[in-house]
Structure formats: structure tokens, C-alpha cells
Design a protein around this motif. Sequence first.
Motif, mmCIF file in Angstrom:
data_model
loop_
_atom_site.group_PDB
_atom_site.id
_atom_site.type_symbol
_atom_site.label_atom_id
_atom_site.label_comp_id
_atom_site.label_asym_id
_atom_site.label_seq_id
_atom_site.Cartn_x
_atom_site.Cartn_y
_atom_site.Cartn_z
ATOM 1 N N ALA A 37 -16.785 1.076 -21.936
ATOM 2 C CA ALA A 37 -16.034 1.326 -23.170
ATOM 3 C C ALA A 37 -14.816 2.198 -22.886
ATOM 4 C CB ALA A 37 -16.943 1.992 -24.204
ATOM 5 N N ARG A 38 -14.954 3.153 -21.997
ATOM 6 C CA ARG A 38 -13.817 4.006 -21.622
ATOM 7 C C ARG A 38 -12.734 3.189 -20.936
ATOM 8 N NH1 ARG A 38 -11.818 7.510 -17.558
ATOM 9 N NH2 ARG A 38 -11.339 9.623 -18.286
ATOM 10 N N GLU A 39 -13.133 2.289 -20.062
ATOM 11 C CA GLU A 39 -12.165 1.428 -19.374
ATOM 12 C C GLU A 39 -11.454 0.510 -20.366
ATOM 13 O OE1 GLU A 39 -14.357 -0.623 -16.396
ATOM 14 O OE2 GLU A 39 -14.717 1.163 -15.169
ATOM 15 N N SER A 40 -12.211 -0.051 -21.291
ATOM 16 C CA SER A 40 -11.607 -0.961 -22.278
ATOM 17 C C SER A 40 -10.621 -0.210 -23.172
ATOM 18 C CB SER A 40 -12.690 -1.618 -23.128
ATOM 19 O OG SER A 40 -13.538 -2.432 -22.330
ATOM 20 N N ALA A 41 -10.986 1.001 -23.572
ATOM 21 C CA ALA A 41 -10.090 1.796 -24.410
ATOM 22 C C ALA A 41 -8.806 2.140 -23.659
ATOM 23 C CB ALA A 41 -10.793 3.066 -24.872
ATOM 24 N N ASN A 42 -8.929 2.440 -22.373
ATOM 25 C CA ASN A 42 -7.741 2.737 -21.576
ATOM 26 C C ASN A 42 -6.850 1.514 -21.431
ATOM 27 O OD1 ASN A 42 -7.686 5.438 -21.028
ATOM 28 N ND2 ASN A 42 -8.679 5.311 -19.036
ATOM 29 N N ALA A 43 -7.470 0.337 -21.259
ATOM 30 C CA ALA A 43 -6.686 -0.887 -21.134
ATOM 31 C C ALA A 43 -5.929 -1.171 -22.432
ATOM 32 C CB ALA A 43 -7.594 -2.063 -20.780
ATOM 33 N N ALA A 44 -6.589 -0.964 -23.573
ATOM 34 C CA ALA A 44 -5.936 -1.194 -24.865
ATOM 35 C C ALA A 44 -4.832 -0.172 -25.108
ATOM 36 C CB ALA A 44 -6.970 -1.139 -25.989
ATOM 37 N N SER A 45 -5.078 1.105 -24.758
ATOM 38 C CA SER A 45 -4.065 2.133 -24.996
ATOM 39 C C SER A 45 -2.846 1.933 -24.100
ATOM 40 C CB SER A 45 -4.656 3.527 -24.779
ATOM 41 O OG SER A 45 -5.015 3.733 -23.424
ATOM 42 N N GLN A 46 -3.049 1.293 -22.952
ATOM 43 C CA GLN A 46 -1.910 0.984 -22.080
ATOM 44 C C GLN A 46 -0.915 0.090 -22.819
ATOM 45 O OE1 GLN A 46 -1.594 1.901 -18.484
ATOM 46 N NE2 GLN A 46 0.501 1.326 -19.045
ATOM 47 N N ARG A 47 -1.409 -0.797 -23.650
ATOM 48 C CA ARG A 47 -0.540 -1.711 -24.402
ATOM 49 C C ARG A 47 0.080 -1.025 -25.611
ATOM 50 N NH1 ARG A 47 -3.671 -7.168 -25.542
ATOM 51 N NH2 ARG A 47 -1.528 -7.818 -26.062
ATOM 52 N N VAL A 48 -0.662 -0.084 -26.215
ATOM 53 C CA VAL A 48 -0.166 0.575 -27.428
ATOM 54 C C VAL A 48 0.703 1.776 -27.089
ATOM 55 C CG1 VAL A 48 -0.841 1.807 -29.528
ATOM 56 C CG2 VAL A 48 -2.141 -0.188 -28.778
ATOM 57 N N LEU A 49 0.225 2.607 -26.166
ATOM 58 C CA LEU A 49 0.904 3.864 -25.850
ATOM 59 C C LEU A 49 1.778 3.782 -24.606
ATOM 60 C CD1 LEU A 49 -2.131 6.305 -26.403
ATOM 61 C CD2 LEU A 49 -0.325 5.701 -28.040
ATOM 62 N N GLY A 50 1.589 2.710 -23.835
ATOM 63 C CA GLY A 50 2.324 2.608 -22.584
ATOM 64 C C GLY A 50 1.698 3.382 -21.458
ATOM 65 N N ALA A 51 0.514 3.946 -21.712
ATOM 66 C CA ALA A 51 -0.195 4.734 -20.691
ATOM 67 C C ALA A 51 -1.659 4.817 -21.091
ATOM 68 C CB ALA A 51 0.399 6.137 -20.569
ATOM 69 N N PRO A 52 -2.571 5.030 -20.136
ATOM 70 C CA PRO A 52 -3.988 5.189 -20.473
ATOM 71 C C PRO A 52 -4.199 6.425 -21.345
ATOM 72 C CG PRO A 52 -3.713 4.797 -18.118
ATOM 73 C CD PRO A 52 -2.346 5.071 -18.674
ATOM 74 N N LEU A 53 -5.104 6.305 -22.285
ATOM 75 C CA LEU A 53 -5.412 7.427 -23.167
ATOM 76 C C LEU A 53 -6.213 8.503 -22.432
ATOM 77 C CD1 LEU A 53 -5.203 8.583 -25.981
ATOM 78 C CD2 LEU A 53 -7.064 7.082 -26.704
ATOM 79 N N TRP A 54 -7.028 8.087 -21.473
ATOM 80 C CA TRP A 54 -7.811 9.041 -20.675
ATOM 81 C C TRP A 54 -7.299 9.070 -19.243
ATOM 82 C CZ3 TRP A 54 -10.153 6.709 -24.820
ATOM 83 C CH2 TRP A 54 -10.848 7.564 -25.696
ATOM 84 N N LYS A 55 -7.141 10.266 -18.713
ATOM 85 C CA LYS A 55 -6.688 10.429 -17.335
ATOM 86 C C LYS A 55 -7.735 9.878 -16.377
ATOM 87 C CE LYS A 55 -4.644 14.864 -18.698
ATOM 88 N NZ LYS A 55 -4.726 16.343 -18.501
ATOM 89 N N ALA A 56 -7.279 9.440 -15.229
ATOM 90 C CA ALA A 56 -8.202 8.972 -14.195
ATOM 91 C C ALA A 56 -9.041 10.147 -13.696
ATOM 92 C CB ALA A 56 -7.426 8.352 -13.038
ATOM 93 N N LEU A 57 -10.326 9.923 -13.579
ATOM 94 C CA LEU A 57 -11.209 10.972 -13.075
ATOM 95 C C LEU A 57 -11.119 11.011 -11.555
ATOM 96 C CD1 LEU A 57 -14.366 10.245 -15.264
ATOM 97 C CD2 LEU A 57 -12.581 11.946 -15.678
ATOM 98 N N ASP A 58 -11.286 12.190 -11.012
ATOM 99 C CA ASP A 58 -11.299 12.304 -9.559
ATOM 100 C C ASP A 58 -12.211 13.449 -9.141
ATOM 101 O OD1 ASP A 58 -9.859 14.591 -10.174
ATOM 102 O OD2 ASP A 58 -7.939 13.795 -9.511
ATOM 103 N N GLY A 59 -12.470 13.518 -7.849
ATOM 104 C CA GLY A 59 -13.270 14.607 -7.319
ATOM 105 C C GLY A 59 -14.700 14.605 -7.838
ATOM 106 N N ASP A 60 -15.224 15.806 -8.051
ATOM 107 C CA ASP A 60 -16.620 15.962 -8.445
ATOM 108 C C ASP A 60 -16.910 15.342 -9.806
ATOM 109 O OD1 ASP A 60 -17.086 17.267 -6.101
ATOM 110 O OD2 ASP A 60 -17.014 19.281 -6.951
ATOM 111 N N ILE A 61 -15.986 15.482 -10.761
ATOM 112 C CA ILE A 61 -16.273 14.976 -12.101
ATOM 113 C C ILE A 61 -16.367 13.449 -12.087
ATOM 114 C CG2 ILE A 61 -13.839 14.941 -12.747
ATOM 115 C CD1 ILE A 61 -16.933 15.589 -14.998
#
Length: 574
Positions: free
Chosen positions: A403-427
Motif C-alpha cells: 500500500a505504501r508503494e502504491s501510494a508513492n506511485a500515485a503521488s508521483q503522478r499528482v505531486l511529481g514526487a513520492p509522498l514518502w521518502k525512500a527508507l534506508d539503513g536500519d529503518i
Amino acid sequence: MSMPTVPGFLEPSPANTLADLWNRPTNLPGGLWPLDDLRTVARTPAGWLVLEEHFFTEDKHGGRGCVTVKIDQTAEALRETTWIGRDLGKVSIWGDGTFEGGLAAIEGDIEVRFFAHARRPSGAPLPVIEISHTFLWYWDAFPTSAGWKYLNRAGREQDLLRWELTEDSWRVEVRALEMRQYLSAAGLSAVLQLDYINKTDGPEIERVDDVFVDEWAHFHFYADHDTTMGDRPVTSGIMGQYVLTGLRTSKVPRFEERRQDREYATFIYGLDPETGQPLTHTCDPDQLGTYYDRDGTRLHYLTPIYFRREVLQPYAAEPTRYRLSSSRLTCLDLWGIDLSFNSIGLVEVYLGDLGRDLPSDEWGHWRTYNVPPEGKMDEGRFRRDFLNQFASSRDVMGDLRRARESANAASQRVLGAPLWKALDGDIKAEFDSLIGPVADDPVSLGPALLILTKSLIDGIDVGPLKGHLSAFDKGDQSLRLLQRFANELGDTTDCTAILRHLQSFRSKGGVAHLAGSQQARAAESLGVANMASLAAFESVAGRLVTSLQKLTELMVDAVQKSESAAEGEPRGDE
């Protein structure tokens, strides 16, 4: 009086050491005999073994070294007590242009090979410890801050080398069993070399010389009175070499662990209806039945074995090494085993898989949590594995990640960028491997919810939101901005409310801070009051899935409306 063995305090002396085999010269004062040093020279060591050493103090100086030779040249290597291979580890170019790389040398009839040393390059603050690459490659070793380790097949760290360094002293040690295993595989013997000089005060003594010669060791000891040594005129020293031979030991590299003979563990698979006692069976795949058995007398390979959820605790605690999902546990690229969760939350694994896929080092841990069958097998797994039907299993965290991935894909079209930052490291490792609390303890809920909070609230990128919103207040934070965004898209259900409740629970429920008087109210707002940890987590995760799916629908609808409007606009030439 008999005493137990207590490591570090009450331990038997190592067998076959020079201290046992070399008698003190009769004309030598007792205080000069290097008994402690002789105890460190063992024919069959089993613990830590000194490879390389250098030190200098007022009362003692010296060191150790190590090279390797072919097995059939061992006797020749021990002919003298002086060290061999002193020039290994150095590059030399002779007058005739001959280049010597420092990895091997010929001394007399002996081919001497480099194994370990400490190098002091100009500009380096500390000595640099260098070890034979072949040895490190054999163990697939990796460096640590003060040595090298390797992973066994179970993915557990094993000590291999360690050292202590100062600017002008060092001590390098290796695990003796791993060293002997390597020597056996490589067809080599190690020549371990020692040179110690002790200095002390005392009355004048006559010079004493003594030699120990055996097939595995050759040492020279001396004691003398030397007036040039100032206030420490009594000197004594021991110099020589001994051989460490190869041996097939219990320590083997990962690629050889599968070949080892082992006694397979037994697990509970049911209860005796007459006695109520557990029924157990080996997990040895060769002793389990298959669909092709004619008589059906053997317990089947696919017999489900059940474990309390706590069995997964050590794996959940190390998400960078272990990956957990609703259907599988994996350790790096070393091993993996299929699993599922039954109707009452028990972990279920097939008996044959325990023997085939789970490393033997893990069997003891899993046996601790093994329980008799109870509840109903996961329906999706039953349909897949026994009915050959396409079926999914409940996977709330898999749904949330998707669901997080799908929301990011949709926000890329609406906002021009993912709504959630890419996670990295321990988190990222924690979120990707999260399956919820792995214990019934209420305290286990907090850390699991905290990972959700970091991933879904702290990870919101406010930049695209501020660039898109028609209006917002200067003090609006990420969740308020997200709520405004949903409202502008036409949200009438307050789909982001669960995120605000989750953030409140972090602040007031004692997740990220000490719990206060508002803890109960925060749990009530989150809808988890008086719920068991796992049920509470899955409730929150399920509502987060619904929230993100609704937000995605709103964004997709907005894109479709925008595209429809663009298609209906008249062209410039009409």
C-alpha cells in the motif's frame, strides 16, 4: 579434594606443553625458568594461539612470528632455533632485477610462505596487521575493528583472529581449531616462532644453556650475568620454533558444514491419545515419508511442526541479518526456511524442512519453543501445498508495504514526487522484516508500532505537499499537511486519522518517551485498549492499509479527472 573446572580461575593445565615436557636445568635458580612462557607452547592447542607479537618493557622484550611450510619440509624447518622467513612480507628487488614479492621464499631447501605479520608503513598511526589472503578466503572472513570473524552456516559470527595494537607493540591471535583445519585442507604446517628475553636484578650466576629438541619443537634456553645491562644484569632468554600440524576439526567453513555427520534433532509432532505424552520424531529427511511411499509407515516429510511465536525473537532482533515475512525466514544469502502462522498464531514449519533447510546450530533453539499441534493450519498454505491451488495467506505487513508503494506511485503522478521518502539503513531493514510483536508481553507492542511510526509518519516528505497545496498555515506539520491534501482531493472519511492517532500514541503512550497519565487515553484513541499485543498491532496495521489505499484511490481519481478534462478541452485550431 575434587574441584570443578571454572574458566579463568580453576582450569587444568594445557596438555603437551613445553612446561610439561622440558625439565628445568638443575643448576638454574628457579625464578629464571620461564614457566609461564613454556605453558603457552602447546603441541595440540585448542583455544587462542599467538601468531605474531612484539613488545618491549624494562624487564622483558621479544615477540613471536608465524610462517607456513610444506608438510614434508617440517623437520628441515626445525633444524635450527633461529627464525626462518624473516624477509617475508617485504618486497625486494635485487641488483640483477629479480623481483621478490614477499609471499614466499626459499631458505636452503625449504619453501617458506608468508602467513601473518605487523607492518609499520610510514604515516600510519598504528601497525597494520596483514594475514594470508588464502586463509581469510578459506573462511570467507570479514574484518572487524580489532580482528576478523566469519559466519557459520547458521549465520552466527565466529571469532577467527583478534589483535591488540599500540604504536610500538602488538599481539595477534588466531583460533587454534580454525588454524589447524585450514592447515589440513591446504596441506601445510605452521612454524610458530618465539623469542623472549627477561631482565632482572640479582646475584651473579654462571651461564646456563639448555636445549629442547623433539619432532615438533626445537628451543634454546640460556641464562647469564651481563654487567652491561645496568641494574638488570641477570638475563635469560628462550628462542626457537615449533610446528602446528593440520587436523580435521569440528570447525569447518560453511561449504563443508552440510557434509558433516550430525545427529538430527527430534521435534514434537503430536500427542499420544492414551498417555497424553508428546510424540516426537527425527527431522532427518532421509527417514521421512513421501507421496511415493507404498506402505505409508513413515511419518511424512510435510508433517507440520508447531512453535510458539517467541521462537522468532532472535531473528526479529537482527533485521539486517535476518529477513522475516509471513511465509519465510531467511538469513542473508546463507539459508532460508518456509513457515506460516496457524489460526491461533503458532509458527508452523514442515518437519522435513527443519532437517533440510534449518542449520543444525538452530535446532536447539527451535526445540525450546516446540509445542504439540493446536489450532487450524493456515488455509492458504494448505490449499497451496496440499491441493495445488493458487491461494494467498493473510499478510497484513505485506499489504501495508504494498500500500505504501502504491501510494508513492500515485503521488508521483499528482505531486511529481513520492509522498514518502525512500527508507534506508536500519529503518528499512526493520520495516521490510516487520511481522509484528513476537512475544505476548504487552511491552512488545511499543517497538513494533514505533517502526510503523518512523516509516509512515517520519518518512512523509513535506516538500511536495507544500508545493501542491493551495493553502496551509506556516506551523503545519507533516500530518496536518497530509490531512489538508486528502481534503483537497475530496476526502470525506478523514482517512489519515489513524496516522494522527498513531503519532499521539508514540508521544503519550510510552513508545518513544516515558508513559504519562494520558497513556490509557492514547491507547483508547488508537483503538488498542485492553487488546493483546499481536491483535493490537494487526488492528493498527490493517487500518493503516485502509488509510493508504483510500489515499491512493483519491489520488488516482484526481489524475483521471485531470486527464478527462484535458481530453475534453478544444484544440487551438478549433
